[in-house]
Scaffold this motif. Sequence first.
Motif, PDB file in Angstrom:
ATOM      1  N   GLU A 282       0.350  -1.370  -0.078  1.00  0.00           N
ATOM      2  CA  GLU A 282      -0.254   0.249   0.279  1.00  0.00           C
ATOM      3  C   GLU A 282       0.637   1.515  -0.105  1.00  0.00           C
ATOM      4  N   ILE A 283       2.261   1.380   0.915  1.00  0.00           N
ATOM      5  CA  ILE A 283       2.850   2.399   0.625  1.00  0.00           C
ATOM      6  C   ILE A 283       3.427   2.721  -0.435  1.00  0.00           C
ATOM      7  N   THR A 284       4.372   1.607  -0.503  1.00  0.00           N
ATOM      8  CA  THR A 284       5.192   1.390  -2.070  1.00  0.00           C
ATOM      9  C   THR A 284       4.084   2.367  -3.634  1.00  0.00           C
ATOM     10  N   GLY A 285       2.885   1.613  -3.635  1.00  0.00           N
ATOM     11  CA  GLY A 285       1.904   1.979  -3.973  1.00  0.00           C
ATOM     12  C   GLY A 285       1.473   3.679  -4.213  1.00  0.00           C
ATOM     13  N   THR A 286       1.559   4.109  -2.600  1.00  0.00           N
ATOM     14  CA  THR A 286       1.016   5.301  -2.863  1.00  0.00           C
ATOM     15  C   THR A 286       2.488   6.296  -3.635  1.00  0.00           C
ATOM     16  N   LEU A 287       3.398   5.218  -3.249  1.00  0.00           N
ATOM     17  CA  LEU A 287       4.887   6.731  -3.749  1.00  0.00           C
ATOM     18  C   LEU A 287       4.616   6.524  -5.212  1.00  0.00           C
ATOM     19  N   ILE A 289       1.688   6.523  -7.013  1.00  0.00           N
ATOM     20  CA  ILE A 289       0.866   7.675  -7.696  1.00  0.00           C
ATOM     21  C   ILE A 289       2.010   8.735  -7.260  1.00  0.00           C
ATOM     22  N   ALA A 290       2.419   8.753  -6.554  1.00  0.00           N
ATOM     23  CA  ALA A 290       3.229  10.540  -6.532  1.00  0.00           C
ATOM     24  C   ALA A 290       4.953  10.775  -7.440  1.00  0.00           C
ATOM     25  N   ALA A 291       5.531   9.126  -7.884  1.00  0.00           N
ATOM     26  CA  ALA A 291       5.783   9.225  -9.261  1.00  0.00           C
ATOM     27  C   ALA A 291       5.234   9.515 -10.289  1.00  0.00           C
ATOM     28  N   ILE A 292       4.213   9.194 -10.753  1.00  0.00           N
ATOM     29  CA  ILE A 292       3.027   9.734 -12.135  1.00  0.00           C
ATOM     30  C   ILE A 292       2.589  10.594 -11.736  1.00  0.00           C
ATOM     31  N   LEU A 293       2.220  11.615 -10.474  1.00  0.00           N
ATOM     32  CA  LEU A 293       2.335  12.731 -10.464  1.00  0.00           C
ATOM     33  C   LEU A 293       3.358  13.908 -11.693  1.00  0.00           C
ATOM     34  N   ILE A 294       4.110  13.189 -10.519  1.00  0.00           N
ATOM     35  CA  ILE A 294       5.891  14.303 -11.217  1.00  0.00           C
ATOM     36  C   ILE A 294       5.434  13.875 -11.938  1.00  0.00           C
ATOM     37  N   SER A 295       5.681  12.743 -13.254  1.00  0.00           N
ATOM     38  CA  SER A 295       5.634  12.131 -14.897  1.00  0.00           C
ATOM     39  C   SER A 295       4.512  13.279 -15.647  1.00  0.00           C
ATOM     40  N   ILE A 296       3.948  13.210 -14.625  1.00  0.00           N
ATOM     41  CA  ILE A 296       2.388  14.582 -15.515  1.00  0.00           C
ATOM     42  C   ILE A 296       3.708  16.245 -15.558  1.00  0.00           C
ATOM     43  N   ILE A 297       3.769  16.434 -13.992  1.00  0.00           N
ATOM     44  CA  ILE A 297       4.698  17.759 -13.707  1.00  0.00           C
ATOM     45  C   ILE A 297       5.423  17.240 -15.035  1.00  0.00           C
ATOM     46  N   THR A 298       5.954  17.157 -15.462  1.00  0.00           N
ATOM     47  CA  THR A 298       7.214  16.391 -16.520  1.00  0.00           C
ATOM     48  C   THR A 298       6.630  16.719 -17.603  1.00  0.00           C
ATOM     49  N   ILE A 299       5.648  16.349 -17.943  1.00  0.00           N
ATOM     50  CA  ILE A 299       5.161  16.113 -19.529  1.00  0.00           C
ATOM     51  C   ILE A 299       4.438  17.533 -19.772  1.00  0.00           C
ATOM     52  N   PHE A 300       4.062  18.316 -19.164  1.00  0.00           N
ATOM     53  CA  PHE A 300       3.639  19.523 -18.874  1.00  0.00           C
ATOM     54  C   PHE A 300       5.508  20.098 -19.435  1.00  0.00           C
ATOM     55  N   GLY A 301       5.752  20.638 -18.568  1.00  0.00           N
ATOM     56  CA  GLY A 301       7.049  21.688 -18.564  1.00  0.00           C
ATOM     57  C   GLY A 301       7.376  21.089 -19.380  1.00  0.00           C
ATOM     58  N   SER A 302       7.905  19.834 -20.161  1.00  0.00           N
ATOM     59  CA  SER A 302       8.734  19.505 -21.122  1.00  0.00           C
ATOM     60  C   SER A 302       8.010  19.842 -22.300  1.00  0.00           C
ATOM     61  N   SER A 303       6.838  19.744 -22.616  1.00  0.00           N
ATOM     62  CA  SER A 303       6.260  19.913 -23.640  1.00  0.00           C
ATOM     63  C   SER A 303       6.039  21.221 -23.814  1.00  0.00           C
ATOM     64  N   ILE A 304       6.115  22.299 -22.845  1.00  0.00           N
ATOM     65  CA  ILE A 304       6.073  23.431 -23.430  1.00  0.00           C
ATOM     66  C   ILE A 304       7.785  23.586 -24.040  1.00  0.00           C
ATOM     67  N   ALA A 305       8.795  23.560 -22.910  1.00  0.00           N
ATOM     68  CA  ALA A 305      10.037  23.208 -23.741  1.00  0.00           C
ATOM     69  C   ALA A 305      10.515  23.024 -24.784  1.00  0.00           C
ATOM     70  N   LEU A 306       9.783  22.046 -24.891  1.00  0.00           N
ATOM     71  CA  LEU A 306       9.768  21.369 -26.946  1.00  0.00           C
ATOM     72  C   LEU A 306       9.505  21.862 -27.318  1.00  0.00           C
ATOM     73  N   MET A 307       7.839  22.443 -27.271  1.00  0.00           N
ATOM     74  CA  MET A 307       6.549  22.979 -28.606  1.00  0.00           C
ATOM     75  C   MET A 307       8.033  24.470 -28.589  1.00  0.00           C
ATOM     76  N   ASN A 308       8.724  25.262 -27.719  1.00  0.00           N
ATOM     77  CA  ASN A 308       9.114  26.339 -27.271  1.00  0.00           C
ATOM     78  C   ASN A 308      10.313  26.464 -29.063  1.00  0.00           C
ATOM     79  N   ILE A 309      10.838  25.508 -28.511  1.00  0.00           N
ATOM     80  CA  ILE A 309      12.104  24.820 -29.748  1.00  0.00           C
ATOM     81  C   ILE A 309      11.716  24.735 -30.978  1.00  0.00           C
ATOM     82  N   MET A 310      10.041  24.021 -31.056  1.00  0.00           N
ATOM     83  CA  MET A 310      10.436  23.793 -32.859  1.00  0.00           C
ATOM     84  C   MET A 310       9.556  24.610 -32.849  1.00  0.00           C
ATOM     85  N   ILE A 311       8.877  25.669 -32.315  1.00  0.00           N
ATOM     86  CA  ILE A 311       8.251  26.161 -33.456  1.00  0.00           C
ATOM     87  C   ILE A 311       9.224  27.180 -33.990  1.00  0.00           C
TER      88      ILE A 311
END
Length: 413
Positions: A282-287, A289-311
Motif C-alpha cells: 500500500e505504501i509503495t503504491g502511494t509512492l 502514484i506520487a511518481a506518476i504525478l511528477i511525470s504529469i508535471i514533467t509532461i507539462f513542463g517538457s512539452s512547453i520547452a520542446l514546443m517552443n524550440i520546434m516553433i
Amino acid sequence: MLKLFKENVRIALSSIRTQLLRTILTVLIIAIGITALVGILTVVAALGNTLSANFASMGSNTFNINQYEFKTQRRGGNEREVVNPIISYTEAKEFKDKYNFPFTYCSLSFTATSTAEVKFEAEKTDPEISVLGVDNHFVPNSGLETQMGRNFTGFDIENNNYVCVVGSDFTKGLLKNVNPIGKTISIRGAKFKVIGVLKEKGSTFGNSQDLRVLVPIQVARSLFTAPSINYEMSVMVEKNGLLSEATDNAIITMRRVRKLNPVEDNNFGVIRSDDLINKIMEITGTLDIAAILISIITIFGSSIALMNIMIVSVTERTREIGVRKALGAKKSTIAFQFFIETLLIGQLGGLFGVIMGLSIGYVISNAADFSFIIPWGAIIWAFVVSFFVAVVSGSYPAIKAAKLDPIEALRYE
C-alpha cells in the motif's frame, strides 16, 4: 516508405547538430523530469523489494506477538502514542504454556545485546555482534535455515547446553578458513560450541542479519541481565487456512495472561507477516502514484520547452520549407520531417533521464542497504512519457510548417 523515413531521420539529426546548444538544453529539461520519475520509482521498487523479502521470509503463515503493533490510536480526533508494558519472561512463558492451538509451534526469544565481542582462539570481533536468546522453534519460525550443521534441539534448550548457531558472516571473518562446526567461541567469558551456521540474510536498514549468535534462551538470561528485557513470541501455523483462527486464539490467550477486562484494548501487538507485506505494498503504491504525478508535471513542463524550440525551428527554417514545397514536397512530408525531429529530441531526453534516474536510484539504494532491482515498469513508463511529450509538443509546429504557403515562405528573410 523506409527510405523516406531514413531521410527524415538524417535531416532531423542534421538539424539537431546545427542547433546543438538549444537541443541540449531541451533534452536536459526533459531528462531532469524523467530522472526524478525513474529515480523515485527505482528507490521505491528497491525499498518494496527489500521489505517484502525480509517479511516474506517469516512465512505467510506466521505471526508475532510484540510489545507494539507499530501504530497510534485516535482519540477525539487527536493521535496519542500507545504505551504498552514490556512482555516479561513470566508472561511469555505463561503464554507458551497456555497456547495450545493445534498445528502451531510457538517460540520465545529476546535480544540479549547488540554490542557483544566474540572471541575465537587469539582473535576477536569488534563489539558489534548481536546475541539472541532463543528456543528450538526460533529458526524455522523466523524463516531461517542452516547452511552448515544443525539447529537447536529440545534437548539443547531444556538442558541449557552451551551451544550456539552463528550467522554466515562468521565464516568470512572470525571463523574464516576453518570448519566452524565443533569450534568453541567465547562470549563474555562463557564458551559455546558452534553447532550450526545460518544461511546468508543480508542487511536491513544498515543492520546486518548475519552478524549474530543464537544461544539457548535460559543461557542468555543467565549471562545478560537487564531490568526491562522485552520478549517476543513467534507462532508458526502448519496449515495456512487456520492462520486467522490461530491468531484470534493467540489474542485471547495473551489477554488472559495480561488479565485484561473485555472492555480494555489490547496492550500488546500482534503482527502477521502477510499483513505487513500488504501494508508495504500500500505504501509503495502511494509512492508510485506520487511518481506518476511528477511525470504529469514533467509532461507539462517538457512539452512547453520542446514546443517552443520546434516553433522557433520552424520559423528559422521557413525558406527551407518553401524550397522543399517548391520542389514538390507534400504537406504530410514536411509535417513528418518536423515530427521525427521532435521524437528524436524527446527520446534522447528520455534515454538520458533513464540513465541518470537509474544511477541515482542505485546510489541511494546502496547507501540505504536496499536490494536494488531494475524497475522495468518505470523505464517503460519513462519512454512512454517522453514519447507523449514529443507527440504533444511536435504536433502543432509540424502542422504549422506543413501549412506554410511556399511563395510566402520563399520570400521570408
